[in-house]
Design a protein around this motif. Structure first.
Motif, PDB file in Angstrom:
ATOM      1  N   UNK A  36       0.794  -1.152  -0.086  1.00 16.59           N
ATOM      2  CA  UNK A  36      -0.094  -0.067   0.042  1.00 16.59           C
ATOM      3  C   UNK A  36       0.879   1.306  -0.190  1.00 16.59           C
ATOM      4  N   UNK A  37       1.918   1.447   0.814  1.00 15.96           N
ATOM      5  CA  UNK A  37       2.661   2.542   0.903  1.00 15.96           C
ATOM      6  C   UNK A  37       3.534   2.635  -0.209  1.00 15.96           C
ATOM      7  N   UNK A  38       3.896   1.416  -0.927  1.00 19.37           N
ATOM      8  CA  UNK A  38       4.722   1.674  -2.066  1.00 19.37           C
ATOM      9  C   UNK A  38       3.807   2.391  -3.147  1.00 19.37           C
ATOM     10  N   UNK A  39       2.481   1.559  -3.465  1.00 20.78           N
ATOM     11  CA  UNK A  39       1.529   2.299  -4.277  1.00 20.78           C
ATOM     12  C   UNK A  39       1.205   3.771  -4.268  1.00 20.78           C
ATOM     13  N   UNK A  40       1.207   4.015  -3.015  1.00 23.07           N
ATOM     14  CA  UNK A  40       0.895   5.544  -2.690  1.00 23.07           C
ATOM     15  C   UNK A  40       2.223   6.281  -3.014  1.00 23.07           C
ATOM     16  N   UNK A  41       3.349   5.821  -3.048  1.00 24.26           N
ATOM     17  CA  UNK A  41       4.559   6.480  -3.363  1.00 24.26           C
ATOM     18  C   UNK A  41       5.187   7.009  -2.220  1.00 24.26           C
ATOM     19  N   UNK A  42       4.775   6.499  -0.928  1.00 23.39           N
ATOM     20  CA  UNK A  42       5.603   7.003   0.338  1.00 23.39           C
ATOM     21  C   UNK A  42       6.568   6.383   0.587  1.00 23.39           C
ATOM     22  N   UNK A  43       6.840   5.152  -0.132  1.00 27.49           N
ATOM     23  CA  UNK A  43       8.208   4.625   0.064  1.00 27.49           C
ATOM     24  C   UNK A  43       8.630   4.033  -1.053  1.00 27.49           C
TER      25      UNK A  43
END
Length: 76
Positions: A36-43
């Motif tokens: 999820x965080x990868x998809x949102x671009x936060x990591x």
């Protein structure tokens, strides 16, 4: 309108991926949060792969924080 304004003012996103991982109950749930965080671009992709491949890190983080314990890391 200003997606990074909080990061620019405060210096970081709260809560972070690690804060969410601390609330997980299983490795599978942790992988979902990382995705999820990868998809949102936060990591980054590299950070996501590191977290997924490091079983020791995941096991030490998973379940280390209960509901409402956000002051542990100084979160408001």
């Amino acid at each position: 309108m200003f997606p990074n304004i909080y990061r620019e003012i405060e210096g970081d996103i709260l809560p972070s991926v690690l804060d969410h991982l601390e609330r997980c109950r299983s490795v599978e749930e942790a992988h979902e949060i990382i995705d999820y965080f990868l998809k949102k671009g936060e990591i980054t992709e590299e950070h996501a792969e590191f977290l997924k491949s490091s079983k020791i890190v995941l096991e030490s983080v998973i379940g280390s924080r209960g509901h409402g314990e956000y002051t542990k890391r100084g979160l408001r």
